[in-house]
Scaffold this active site. Structure first.
Site, mmCIF file in Angstrom:
data_model
loop_
_atom_site.group_PDB
_atom_site.id
_atom_site.type_symbol
_atom_site.label_atom_id
_atom_site.label_comp_id
_atom_site.label_asym_id
_atom_site.label_seq_id
_atom_site.Cartn_x
_atom_site.Cartn_y
_atom_site.Cartn_z
ATOM 1 N N SER A 200 -8.358 -4.519 20.515
ATOM 2 C CA SER A 200 -6.581 -4.253 20.182
ATOM 3 C C SER A 200 -6.399 -2.853 20.876
ATOM 4 O O SER A 200 -7.046 -1.789 20.640
ATOM 5 C CB SER A 200 -6.642 -4.463 18.784
ATOM 6 O OG SER A 200 -5.143 -4.348 18.691
ATOM 7 N N CYS A 326 -3.249 -3.557 -0.856
ATOM 8 C CA CYS A 326 -2.215 -3.371 -1.983
ATOM 9 C C CYS A 326 -1.795 -4.872 -2.359
ATOM 10 O O CYS A 326 -1.207 -5.367 -1.614
ATOM 11 C CB CYS A 326 -0.818 -2.578 -1.596
ATOM 12 S SG CYS A 326 -0.632 -1.468 -2.722
#
Ligand code: PLP
Length: 402
Positions: A200, A326
């Site tokens: 990437s 999260c």
């Protein structure tokens, strides 16, 4: 103005000025569609070929046509895994590890729900894999093995050549998520028992939203995106030309600097670790006993919450990350640290510092001046919290008695 210290280069990197400069004409001047027959098309098509060769050189591919440009590392991982499942439809088993990035982890969990069997290889306290466990996991039914090269949270490097040898001995395709490895360690994919490899561009100073998937010549690879004939029918969709050009330029620069940058950055990282371990008595480096990327440091602060540390660091202009997911406002401990059996006292208090080309020794020293006071402040609060909890408990027990 507060100063800014960016120690979150595993999340993403700044686009190099040379990269932005190389891209600009492909937005303003050479804006043709590479599939067009006219001159606007061919100008752009040639530049894409150049970029493909630059990216192929970064990972040591035998032939640039083995590279398919994608929209991200996530797409590369998805295309590789889904492609192999499609090519080997009679096989229903995938082997991967417990410490993968969510691009692989999330997809494999999804596939598990769809009826595939997934073997999740564990790691030891240092984050290392057990090759015997891998060997034992491979069966006649295994469609592919997908294992990352370097861990995004800890920087721990897996021995890809040895892993690949085990996988290849069984004739199973091997996909490597090399998103964190590319540009940080040498890669010579043509000499490795690796069939597919994902990278990437935004991890090596090119824009976000562009990546590449290496597919070894001769491997049957059904397309993931179906439509036009782009990327030799392997990934339909008009090419993201400017970003491809940027990725090529960044790959060329990363390769040029491979002998120098990781070593220089490693000295800074080691200095940061030595200073912080010294100045914060309740700290430890996760994965320190293994081969690691030279830019990554995952440090746990005992009894503390990594996210509280990050917020206070951010107030001082220091950007780092926890590396943990999260979910709906509640912070889950990192799956990577959990797999490494990091004890509970240390599990929540992990902070990932990931350095890059633009960081300096002065920044490292500034971080070391800032972190201990934050840690002491939070330790004070957590001690107060514990005291308060104890008093509260005593009061409520007394109330119950009364
Ligand atoms: N794999 C690893 C190891 C990563 O660290 C990341 C991104 O952080 C990805 C895959 C996903 O790459 P992208 O952000 O380009 O989708």
């Amino acid at each position: 103005m507060t100063r800014e210290v960016y120690f979150d280069n595993n999340a993403t990197t700044r686009v190099l000025p040379e990269v932005a400069e190389a891209m600009l004409p492909y937005l303003t001047e050479f804006y043709g569609n590479p599939s067009s027959i006219h001159r606007f098309g061919s100008q752009v098509g040639d530049k894409i070929s150049e970029a493909r060769a630059q990216v192929a050189a970064l990972i040591g591919a035998a032939d640039p046509v083995e590279l398919i440009f994608t929209s991200s590392g996530t797409e590369g991982d998805n295309a590789a895994i889904r492609g192999m499942l499609e090519a080997r439809r009679d096989k229903r088993h995938i082997v991967t590890t417990q410490v993968e990035h969510s691009a692989v982890l999330g997809l494999c969990r999804h596939l598990e729900k769809k009826g595939y069997r997934v073997t999740w290889l564990g790691v030891n306290e240092n984050g290392a894999l057990d090759l015997e466990e891998l060997r034992a996991a491979l069966t006649e039914d295994t469609a592919l093995v997908s294992i990352m090269w370097a861990n995004n949270e800890t920087g721990v490097i897996f021995p890809i050549e040895q892993i690949g040898a085990v996988v290849r001995s069984k004739g199973i395709p091997f996909h490597v998520d090399a998103v964190q490895a590319a540009g940080k360690i040498p890669i010579h994919v043509k000499d490795l028992p690796v069939d597919l490899l994902t990278i990437s561009a935004h991890k090596f100073y090119a824009p976000k939203g562009i990546g590449a998937l290496y597919v070894r010549r001769g491997l049957t690879f059904p397309p993931f995106m179906i439509g036009g004939h782009q990327e030799r029918n392997r990934r339909a969709g008009t090419e993201n030309v400017a970003s491809i050009v940027g990725m090529g330029k960044a790959a060329e620069i990363a390769l040029d600097r491979l002998a120098e940058d990781p070593a220089r950055i490693g000295k800074l990282r080691d200095l940061l670790e030595d200073l912080l371990l010294d100045s914060c008595p309740g700290s430890r480096v996760n994965g320190r006993g293994e081969a690691r990327l030279t830019n990554t440091s995952n440090i746990s602060f005992r009894y503390l919450e990594g996210e509280s540390i990050l917020v206070l660091l951010d107030q001082q202009g220091i950007c780092a990350s926890t590396g943990s997911a999260c979910t709906a406002g509640s912070s889950e401990p990192s799956h990577v640290l959990r797999a490494m059996k990091v004890p509970n006292d240390w599990l929540q208090g992990a902070v990932r510092f990931s350095l890059g080309r633009f960081n300096t020794e002065e920044e490292v020293r500034f971080v070391n001046q800032t972190v201990p006071s934050i840690v002491q402040r939070l330790e004070g609060l957590s001690a107060l919290g514990k005291l308060g909890e104890q008093q509260g408990r005593r009061a409520s027990t007394a109330g119950a008695r009364g």
